[in-house]
Write a protein that holds these residues in place. Structure first.
Motif, PDB file in Angstrom:
ATOM      1  N   LEU A 157      29.765  30.499  49.835  1.00 24.53           N
ATOM      2  CA  LEU A 157      29.533  31.751  50.249  1.00 24.53           C
ATOM      3  C   LEU A 157      28.229  32.135  49.561  1.00 24.53           C
ATOM      4  O   LEU A 157      28.251  31.815  48.157  1.00 24.53           O
ATOM      5  CB  LEU A 157      30.562  32.735  50.401  1.00 24.53           C
ATOM      6  CG  LEU A 157      31.484  32.536  51.656  1.00 24.53           C
ATOM      7  CD1 LEU A 157      32.850  32.974  51.259  1.00 24.53           C
ATOM      8  CD2 LEU A 157      30.805  33.342  52.848  1.00 24.53           C
ATOM      9  N   ALA A 158      27.140  32.783  50.102  1.00 26.25           N
ATOM     10  CA  ALA A 158      25.936  33.275  49.510  1.00 26.25           C
ATOM     11  C   ALA A 158      26.570  34.242  48.233  1.00 26.25           C
ATOM     12  O   ALA A 158      25.754  34.569  47.183  1.00 26.25           O
ATOM     13  CB  ALA A 158      25.125  33.525  50.222  1.00 26.25           C
ATOM     14  N   SER A 159      27.334  35.297  48.477  1.00 26.09           N
ATOM     15  CA  SER A 159      27.766  36.327  47.742  1.00 26.09           C
ATOM     16  C   SER A 159      28.247  36.018  46.373  1.00 26.09           C
ATOM     17  O   SER A 159      28.735  34.675  46.191  1.00 26.09           O
ATOM     18  CB  SER A 159      28.717  37.196  48.402  1.00 26.09           C
ATOM     19  OG  SER A 159      30.028  36.407  48.928  1.00 26.09           O
ATOM     20  N   VAL A 160      28.412  36.953  45.393  1.00 29.12           N
ATOM     21  CA  VAL A 160      28.938  36.530  43.961  1.00 29.12           C
ATOM     22  C   VAL A 160      29.998  37.533  43.753  1.00 29.12           C
ATOM     23  O   VAL A 160      29.973  38.741  44.371  1.00 29.12           O
ATOM     24  CB  VAL A 160      27.944  36.238  43.075  1.00 29.12           C
ATOM     25  CG1 VAL A 160      26.792  35.423  42.901  1.00 29.12           C
ATOM     26  CG2 VAL A 160      27.098  37.778  43.044  1.00 29.12           C
ATOM     27  N   PRO A 161      31.018  37.230  43.174  1.00 31.59           N
ATOM     28  CA  PRO A 161      31.996  38.200  42.719  1.00 31.59           C
ATOM     29  C   PRO A 161      31.377  39.338  42.119  1.00 31.59           C
ATOM     30  O   PRO A 161      30.640  39.063  41.312  1.00 31.59           O
ATOM     31  CB  PRO A 161      33.093  37.543  41.861  1.00 31.59           C
ATOM     32  CG  PRO A 161      32.761  35.854  42.104  1.00 31.59           C
ATOM     33  CD  PRO A 161      31.346  35.916  42.426  1.00 31.59           C
ATOM     34  N   PRO A 162      31.709  40.584  42.263  1.00 37.74           N
ATOM     35  CA  PRO A 162      31.256  41.831  41.509  1.00 37.74           C
ATOM     36  C   PRO A 162      31.281  41.841  40.145  1.00 37.74           C
ATOM     37  O   PRO A 162      32.136  41.111  39.464  1.00 37.74           O
ATOM     38  CB  PRO A 162      32.195  43.106  42.011  1.00 37.74           C
ATOM     39  CG  PRO A 162      33.357  42.352  42.664  1.00 37.74           C
ATOM     40  CD  PRO A 162      32.850  40.997  43.337  1.00 37.74           C
ATOM     41  N   ASP A 163      30.204  42.313  39.443  1.00 36.56           N
ATOM     42  CA  ASP A 163      30.163  42.383  38.050  1.00 36.56           C
ATOM     43  C   ASP A 163      31.249  42.630  37.241  1.00 36.56           C
ATOM     44  O   ASP A 163      31.723  42.278  36.041  1.00 36.56           O
ATOM     45  CB  ASP A 163      28.899  43.356  37.573  1.00 36.56           C
ATOM     46  CG  ASP A 163      28.375  42.963  36.196  1.00 36.56           C
ATOM     47  OD1 ASP A 163      28.069  41.853  35.919  1.00 36.56           O
ATOM     48  OD2 ASP A 163      28.353  43.747  35.373  1.00 36.56           O
ATOM     49  N   ARG A 164      32.036  43.486  37.769  1.00 32.26           N
ATOM     50  CA  ARG A 164      33.329  43.931  36.671  1.00 32.26           C
ATOM     51  C   ARG A 164      34.444  42.800  36.581  1.00 32.26           C
ATOM     52  O   ARG A 164      35.139  43.119  35.796  1.00 32.26           O
ATOM     53  CB  ARG A 164      33.794  45.398  37.299  1.00 32.26           C
ATOM     54  CG  ARG A 164      34.612  45.462  38.509  1.00 32.26           C
ATOM     55  CD  ARG A 164      35.078  46.756  38.932  1.00 32.26           C
ATOM     56  NE  ARG A 164      36.018  46.679  40.189  1.00 32.26           N
ATOM     57  CZ  ARG A 164      35.694  46.635  41.181  1.00 32.26           C
ATOM     58  NH1 ARG A 164      34.400  46.441  41.825  1.00 32.26           N
ATOM     59  NH2 ARG A 164      36.693  46.832  42.211  1.00 32.26           N
ATOM     60  N   VAL A 165      34.286  41.939  37.351  1.00 29.62           N
ATOM     61  CA  VAL A 165      35.228  40.975  37.346  1.00 29.62           C
ATOM     62  C   VAL A 165      35.260  40.250  35.958  1.00 29.62           C
ATOM     63  O   VAL A 165      36.268  39.664  35.409  1.00 29.62           O
ATOM     64  CB  VAL A 165      35.028  39.678  38.529  1.00 29.62           C
ATOM     65  CG1 VAL A 165      35.923  38.567  38.398  1.00 29.62           C
ATOM     66  CG2 VAL A 165      35.462  40.501  39.862  1.00 29.62           C
ATOM     67  N   LYS A 166      34.099  40.344  35.224  1.00 27.01           N
ATOM     68  CA  LYS A 166      34.030  39.757  33.841  1.00 27.01           C
ATOM     69  C   LYS A 166      34.974  40.316  32.944  1.00 27.01           C
ATOM     70  O   LYS A 166      35.680  39.916  32.099  1.00 27.01           O
ATOM     71  CB  LYS A 166      32.648  39.847  33.408  1.00 27.01           C
ATOM     72  CG  LYS A 166      32.004  41.189  32.961  1.00 27.01           C
ATOM     73  CD  LYS A 166      30.494  41.094  32.605  1.00 27.01           C
ATOM     74  CE  LYS A 166      30.084  42.658  32.314  1.00 27.01           C
ATOM     75  NZ  LYS A 166      28.730  42.616  32.503  1.00 27.01           N
ATOM     76  N   ASN A 167      35.117  41.872  33.204  1.00 29.20           N
ATOM     77  CA  ASN A 167      36.288  42.534  32.569  1.00 29.20           C
ATOM     78  C   ASN A 167      37.882  41.900  32.602  1.00 29.20           C
ATOM     79  O   ASN A 167      38.564  41.865  31.543  1.00 29.20           O
ATOM     80  CB  ASN A 167      36.356  43.860  32.896  1.00 29.20           C
ATOM     81  CG  ASN A 167      34.876  44.721  32.805  1.00 29.20           C
ATOM     82  OD1 ASN A 167      34.219  44.229  31.899  1.00 29.20           O
ATOM     83  ND2 ASN A 167      34.756  45.514  33.738  1.00 29.20           N
ATOM     84  N   PHE A 168      38.077  41.251  33.793  1.00 32.16           N
ATOM     85  CA  PHE A 168      39.188  40.560  33.764  1.00 32.16           C
ATOM     86  C   PHE A 168      39.373  39.513  32.770  1.00 32.16           C
ATOM     87  O   PHE A 168      40.521  39.234  32.279  1.00 32.16           O
ATOM     88  CB  PHE A 168      39.495  40.196  35.307  1.00 32.16           C
ATOM     89  CG  PHE A 168      39.373  41.314  36.301  1.00 32.16           C
ATOM     90  CD1 PHE A 168      39.609  42.469  35.985  1.00 32.16           C
ATOM     91  CD2 PHE A 168      39.114  40.846  37.639  1.00 32.16           C
ATOM     92  CE1 PHE A 168      39.515  43.508  37.027  1.00 32.16           C
ATOM     93  CE2 PHE A 168      39.262  41.812  38.518  1.00 32.16           C
ATOM     94  CZ  PHE A 168      39.265  43.210  38.256  1.00 32.16           C
ATOM     95  N   PHE A 169      38.335  38.723  32.672  1.00 30.31           N
ATOM     96  CA  PHE A 169      38.332  37.711  31.663  1.00 30.31           C
ATOM     97  C   PHE A 169      38.667  38.337  30.100  1.00 30.31           C
ATOM     98  O   PHE A 169      39.572  37.665  29.361  1.00 30.31           O
ATOM     99  CB  PHE A 169      37.152  37.007  31.781  1.00 30.31           C
ATOM    100  CG  PHE A 169      36.929  35.945  32.837  1.00 30.31           C
ATOM    101  CD1 PHE A 169      37.437  34.689  32.751  1.00 30.31           C
ATOM    102  CD2 PHE A 169      36.397  36.389  33.977  1.00 30.31           C
ATOM    103  CE1 PHE A 169      37.399  33.892  33.932  1.00 30.31           C
ATOM    104  CE2 PHE A 169      36.274  35.721  35.048  1.00 30.31           C
ATOM    105  CZ  PHE A 169      36.713  34.229  35.045  1.00 30.31           C
TER     106      PHE A 169
END
Lengths: 387, 387
Positions: free
Chosen positions: B34-46
């Motif tokens: 899929l062309a979309s990317v996971p939203p930026d705040r997902v980095k906080n989960f890491f």
């Protein structure tokens, strides 16, 4: 439905671990995970990876930039000269071992392993359809391998792989250079592969770790390494292997058929760990702890007249408590003294009165664990009933 | 050394991809990311995961807290009632498929797959030692399965698994409830497992995705899902399966023998993605794009008199260009027009004049890709030499 894989864990150490979960305050000496944790700034590597949007599949062989960094690490640290095409990134070292077993011995072929040996090898071998032949680890030689080959052929089998694990799990055994040369010669003469499992390469107590591929080249050797042990980061699940291009390519195919590719962000983090030489900070401290702990274990074994297979590296001590049945003893030890250890029976048929304990714990925890082992041993050998 | 796994990729789409890497500015319609990317705040989960020091191995079945969240997701969204013991977390959905194939059919057992079918299934089956039998996907029924069983038995084989992939790759086929009921009945009557591959569960164009296990229960069904497609995050490599406890336990053992456990931090991120319902933000936008793109593809196919297997979901369009040889055409298309597509030949023997293209691209890219396909097709069918 008939299941071709038994739905239960067949290791005693798994039974111990399951039981240990039911109790509180157990001193867990049964597994070998280093007590240290990766430094805090490693979290930034995850953020970097995400911000670069490394959110997609990588190449089947693993990310190219990581493999470039690994090529340099293998040359500088291990003396292994390889091209990026000779390197594959896998889910921990375990996946690399699984793929090599499957590719070369998955048709009932034989794999020589050390005795005693990490209990993972027989399980993986059985899972992929290969068979195991054990050689005492201090008896590896051209001659003993030749004898093994003959024995295997008598059974109608074929020797395909020789596993060398050094520093070994459970004993911390390392191979000297002359043994390595003999094994290389045997492998070449008989077209057999050496699987060099160097998961504990950074935990050598005296001298320098020597990789067999630095002596024998890549032709008959697949060398397996891991980020897990060096960086105290088993949860990252990144390992890698270097070997002949044809085998590495087959491993990439095995990887595609098994889980497509290792996770992208984890591969980036692995690259940054190597680039920033994070190992330097972790390993030195860990070795210091391991050596101190080993001294403590040795004092205890000496005092009690227990045998110890003195480790030259690694994160375990393998000790013999004369007269015990390792499984029965380990269960009692857990029940009455709340200490979990790995019974020797898991490491081969000859080790039924041995125990493996990790030395990668805090000194106080290890010391308390040993005291309780001693207590339980004295009670057991007095055959005094208890409970 | 004799390798039991051929060290080369045997799919035409891999050849196309390799060739595509050598050219610049190729419109890549051959893969379905899929062309979309996971939203930026997902980095906080890491960061959260790291700060909680989730840096160790997890349980062989996967992290318990993640499985609790998955249990809720399966109940709420899929109508599948399961206990955490019925759930396993794997490296993408692919590992779950690999383990099920190995556990139930790894001794040469037969697996029914749809025709056409994702090219991964035959490769995985071959890798684990299983065999494939194809049934046209719109002909799945009690009767056709009975016939398949008889045919397989004539060859001396045994039917072990029925794969249902819906929305399917490549056609976007979905099964209706009455077909599902027949397959469930057949599976129960003949002690066969249904492997329900629901990787594209979130990309259904009309109505709601219905999971077969919500109809048939857990007894004969292992349902496989993935974080990869829903969250546009293939690089996270987290999938999961739900099924009978005995099979899930055997899969956990397979997992231990293959790579110990999925990465800890990735499992935490998967949990947070689910808890925060990140899918909501991503999926709606993606479905809108997919539907618009599908309309564009349909206009093109109609105008040119090409056949299309109209997808009811998924991220692909499977189209027939009468008279072409899909492999030859795809190679020419790449060479002259710089468009990469997946040749129909990869999806089964009956699809040699079909192509699979992804509809998960930007509209402009897809449109330009289609224009170039049209151009190449007109040149090919005019048999006018070119180049």
């Amino acid at each position: 439905m008939r299941l071709l894989v038994e739905p239960k864990f067949d290791l005693y150490v798994d039974v111990i671990t399951d039981e240990a979960k039911k109790c509180k305050d157990v001193i867990q000496l049964q597994w070998g995970e280093l007590a240290s944790v990766p430094p805090d700034r490693v979290k930034n590597f995850f953020v970097e990876a995400f911000e670069r949007r490394l959110t997609r599949y990588t190449l089947p062989h693993g990310d190219l930039e990581l493999r470039r960094v690994l090529r340099k690490k293998l040359a500088d640290k291990n003396g292994i000269r390889a091209d990026v095409d000779n390197i594959i990134v896998t889910i921990g070292g375990t996946a690399a071992i699984n793929f090599v077993f499957r590719i070369l011995a998955g048709d009932g072929g034989y794999i020589v392993i050390q005795d005693p040996s990490w209990f993972g090898y027989p399980g993986i071998a059985r899972y992929v359809g290969a068979r195991i032949y054990r050689i005492p680890e201090n008896e590896y030689s051209y001659e003993s391998l030749e004898n093994a080959k003959k024995e295997i052929e008598k059974k109608g089998g074929t020797l395909r792989i020789i596993v060398m694990n050094y520093p070994s799990n459970p004993t911390g055994h390392v191979f000297d250079v002359s043994t390595m040369k003999e094994v290389v010669e045997f492998a070449r003469d008989h077209d057999v592969l050496i699987l060099s499992d160097e998961a504990y390469e950074d935990y050598v107590f005296a001298g320098k770790h020597i990789s067999i591929a630095s002596i024998g080249g890549l032709d008959n050797i697949v060398s397996v390494f891991t980020i897990s042990k060096t960086y105290s980061f088993t949860g990252l699940r990144i390992g890698y292997a270097v070997g002949p291009k044809e085998i590495i390519d087959a491993m990439a195919l095995a990887q595609v058929h098994t889980y497509i590719s290792p996770p992208s962000i984890n591969q980036y983090v692995a690259r940054r760990l190597l680039e920033e030489n994070i190992a330097k900070e972790i390993v030195k401290e860990n070795i210091k702890l391991l050596k101190e702990n080993l001294r403590i274990v040795k004092e205890f074994t000496e005092k009690n007249g227990w045998e110890i297979s003195e480790p030259k590296g690694g994160i375990y001590a393998f000790i013999r408590l004369p007269g015990i049945d390792s499984v029965e003893f380990s269960l009692k030890l857990l029940r009455y003294e709340k200490v979990a250890v790995a019974p020797g029976a898991d490491f081969g048929d000859c080790w039924k009165d041995w125990l493996r304990i990790t030395i990668a714990k805090s000194k106080s925890e290890l010391l308390e664990g040993l005291r309780r082992i001693e207590k339980q041993y004295n009670l057991t050998t007095c055959t005094k009933p208890r409970g």
